[in-house]
Design a protein around this motif. Structure first.
Motif, PDB file in Angstrom:
ATOM      1  N   PHE A   1       0.827  -1.210   0.000  1.00  0.00           N
ATOM      2  CA  PHE A   1       0.000   0.000   0.000  1.00  0.00           C
ATOM      3  C   PHE A   1       0.860   1.259   0.000  1.00  0.00           C
ATOM      4  CE2 PHE A   1      -1.970   3.426   2.457  1.00  0.00           C
ATOM      5  CZ  PHE A   1      -3.116   3.657   1.703  1.00  0.00           C
ATOM      6  N   MET A   2       1.876   1.300   0.870  1.00  0.00           N
ATOM      7  CA  MET A   2       2.724   2.499   0.945  1.00  0.00           C
ATOM      8  C   MET A   2       3.526   2.705  -0.340  1.00  0.00           C
ATOM      9  SD  MET A   2       4.054   2.595   4.930  1.00  0.00           S
ATOM     10  CE  MET A   2       4.300   0.834   5.152  1.00  0.00           C
ATOM     11  N   ALA A   3       3.976   1.603  -0.961  1.00  0.00           N
ATOM     12  CA  ALA A   3       4.719   1.725  -2.215  1.00  0.00           C
ATOM     13  C   ALA A   3       3.813   2.224  -3.338  1.00  0.00           C
ATOM     14  CB  ALA A   3       5.341   0.383  -2.588  1.00  0.00           C
ATOM     15  N   LEU A   4       2.578   1.724  -3.379  1.00  0.00           N
ATOM     16  CA  LEU A   4       1.637   2.184  -4.408  1.00  0.00           C
ATOM     17  C   LEU A   4       1.247   3.647  -4.177  1.00  0.00           C
ATOM     18  CD1 LEU A   4      -0.733  -0.891  -4.861  1.00  0.00           C
ATOM     19  CD2 LEU A   4       1.023  -0.052  -6.439  1.00  0.00           C
ATOM     20  N   ARG A   5       1.172   4.050  -2.921  1.00  0.00           N
ATOM     21  CA  ARG A   5       0.889   5.460  -2.636  1.00  0.00           C
ATOM     22  C   ARG A   5       2.027   6.342  -3.138  1.00  0.00           C
ATOM     23  NH1 ARG A   5       1.841   9.410   1.086  1.00  0.00           N
ATOM     24  NH2 ARG A   5       0.096  10.875   1.435  1.00  0.00           N
ATOM     25  N   THR A   6       3.245   5.861  -3.008  1.00  0.00           N
ATOM     26  CA  THR A   6       4.393   6.592  -3.558  1.00  0.00           C
ATOM     27  C   THR A   6       4.258   6.746  -5.067  1.00  0.00           C
ATOM     28  OG1 THR A   6       5.903   5.900  -1.803  1.00  0.00           O
ATOM     29  CG2 THR A   6       6.893   6.504  -3.912  1.00  0.00           C
ATOM     30  N   ALA A   7       3.845   5.680  -5.737  1.00  0.00           N
ATOM     31  CA  ALA A   7       3.627   5.760  -7.183  1.00  0.00           C
ATOM     32  C   ALA A   7       2.562   6.803  -7.514  1.00  0.00           C
ATOM     33  CB  ALA A   7       3.230   4.392  -7.729  1.00  0.00           C
ATOM     34  N   TYR A   8       1.518   6.845  -6.714  1.00  0.00           N
ATOM     35  CA  TYR A   8       0.395   7.748  -6.962  1.00  0.00           C
ATOM     36  C   TYR A   8       0.793   9.215  -6.855  1.00  0.00           C
ATOM     37  CZ  TYR A   8      -4.121  10.042  -6.246  1.00  0.00           C
ATOM     38  OH  TYR A   8      -5.202  10.885  -6.336  1.00  0.00           O
ATOM     39  N   ILE A   9       1.691   9.544  -5.895  1.00  0.00           N
ATOM     40  CA  ILE A   9       2.006  10.961  -5.666  1.00  0.00           C
ATOM     41  C   ILE A   9       3.156  11.464  -6.535  1.00  0.00           C
ATOM     42  CG2 ILE A   9       1.180  10.856  -3.285  1.00  0.00           C
ATOM     43  CD1 ILE A   9       4.066  10.703  -2.347  1.00  0.00           C
ATOM     44  N   SER A  10       3.761  10.586  -7.335  1.00  0.00           N
ATOM     45  CA  SER A  10       4.858  11.038  -8.195  1.00  0.00           C
ATOM     46  C   SER A  10       4.346  11.981  -9.279  1.00  0.00           C
ATOM     47  CB  SER A  10       5.541   9.827  -8.832  1.00  0.00           C
ATOM     48  OG  SER A  10       6.509  10.237  -9.774  1.00  0.00           O
ATOM     49  N   HIS A  11       5.130  13.003  -9.588  1.00  0.00           N
ATOM     50  CA  HIS A  11       4.747  13.963 -10.617  1.00  0.00           C
ATOM     51  C   HIS A  11       5.154  13.521 -12.025  1.00  0.00           C
ATOM     52  CE1 HIS A  11       3.994  17.804  -8.049  1.00  0.00           C
ATOM     53  NE2 HIS A  11       3.574  16.725  -7.436  1.00  0.00           N
ATOM     54  N   SER A  12       5.985  12.487 -12.122  1.00  0.00           N
ATOM     55  CA  SER A  12       6.435  12.031 -13.439  1.00  0.00           C
ATOM     56  C   SER A  12       5.821  10.680 -13.777  1.00  0.00           C
ATOM     57  CB  SER A  12       7.968  11.917 -13.479  1.00  0.00           C
ATOM     58  OG  SER A  12       8.415  10.842 -12.669  1.00  0.00           O
TER      59      SER A  12
END
Length: 384
Positions: free
Chosen positions: A298-309
């Motif tokens: 979940f935390m790794a996917l959240r990181t993917a979600y907030i990336s600007h690129s």
């Protein structure tokens, strides 16, 4: 640290700021999983740090430090290295075909002096980074349905065929499924997805009959009916299911698992360590460790979600998919829901190669988080 401050390049490039942006709850969760692995390895060795638990702790400590160091690397550096890493992995796989070491009937290793490694581990990272870079440079319409899709198909197919020929069906499947996951996440048309699923289902029977090696075919048949040869090919999975079932709700107690302590359970420290945990800590222990795995995902996917690129989103999501597949395949294998393919439970199982691969991948995921405001302007989607 405010968002406005983090968006100023001069501020966010400071090391102290980068360290503050690491998801330390994510790091703590990884430590808890690895710690649970050390506890189980200590138990099945007869309450001894040797031969597995001490090495497991040392390896994880080194890999954790490496993960934090890699998180400090700008995501634009990862972007620039994506194709070279993929190309290097592909060349190493070709080298395995030519001069690789053969062990237990499989040609999977390359030796450089006293060191040996499996180039397929490099490709687990390379395929994610290369596909993420490719899709960063093409339009959403092209990613959905176009002739451009032949390029990612070739990028996935080449390493999968090379790894399958070693033979290493488990790793080949992992690379293929990770690649397909990225293609789907990039926006593949649902008609293509549906057609691909249908084609795969039709191809499975002839693939099993005509393509698989005899021992691989036997694994599939054993999965379908493990009791047909309980003391031979079905022994691993039957002993694993006995360990799982005998643990009950709360388990037999730490260090009291008969299947592992009396060596009935093969590969108890690697592929089947989850069964060992189930026997000693029961259903509660299994659910607890799976919750930790779910939290990491979940935390790794959240990181993917907030990336600007777009590259950052796909790279983080792809590496998370690889980790998720490790957990799902090993869990299904241990429970008798999938054939035995030699995929360990990440960070819980003993072994340095998979741990190193997973932690390097999470280093990139953390780099995506730390540098989530970085913009990658390159529109180059070709392999040149």
């Amino acid at each position: 640290m405010t968002v406005s401050a983090l968006t100023r390049p001069g501020e966010r490039d400071r090391l102290i700021v980068k360290l503050s942006e690491v998801d330390w709850i994510f790091v703590l969760t990884l430590c808890l999983i690895a710690g649970a692995g050390a506890v189980m390895l200590f138990s099945i060795a007869g309450s001894s740090w040797d031969p597995w638990a001490a090495k497991h702790v040392i390896r994880f400590s080194i890999c954790l430090a490496l993960m934090i160091a890699l998180a400090m690397i700008d995501i634009r550096v990862w972007f620039a290295l994506s194709y070279p890493i993929y190309a290097a992995g592909l060349l190493l796989l070709v080298a395995v075909e030519a001069v690789g070491d053969t062990r237990l009937g499989a040609q999977r290793w390359l030796s450089i002096g006293p060191f040996s490694f499996q180039p397929s581990e490099v490709m687990k990272l390379g395929i994610v980074m290369a596909l993420a870079r490719f899709y960063h440079g093409i339009s959403a319409d092209s990613a959905r349905l176009s002739w451009w899709l032949l390029i990612p198909a070739a990028m996935i197919g080449a390493p999968v065929l090379l790894v399958a020929h070693q033979p290493d069906l488990g790793t080949a499947m992992l690379i293929a499924m990770t690649g397909v996951a990225i293609v789907v996440l990039a926006g593949l048309d649902w008609r293509v997805i549906g057609g691909g699923i249908a084609a795969a289902l039709v191809a499975i029977p002839p693939f099993v009959i005509f393509v698989l090696h005899d021992y691989q075919r036997q694994r599939v048949l054993t999965f379908l009916d493990p009791e047909s040869d309980p003391s031979g090919s079905g022994y691993h999975i039957l002993q694993s299911m006995i360990a799982l079932g005998s643990g009950g709700v709360l388990g037999k107690g730490y260090g009291l698992g008969s299947q592992s302590q009396l060596n009935f359970l093969p590969e108890k420290q690697t592929d089947f360590i989850f069964a060992t945990l189930a026997e000693e800590f029961g259903f509660v222990g299994c659910v607890s460790i799976l919750i930790l795995y779910a939290a990491v995902i979940f935390m790794a996917l959240r990181t993917a979600y907030i990336s600007h690129s777009h590259f950052g989103r796909l790279a983080a999501a792809g590496l998370t998919a690889t980790f998720t597949l490790y957990v799902l395949i090993n869990g299904a294998m241990v429970m008798g829901l999938a054939p035995v393919v030699g995929v360990p439970m990440p960070m819980l199982s003993y072994g340095g190669t998979v741990m190193l691969t997973v932690m390097i991948g999470f280093g990139l995921v953390m780099s995506v988080r730390v540098h989530r405001y970085s913009e990658i302007t390159s529109g180059k989607g070709s392999l040149l």
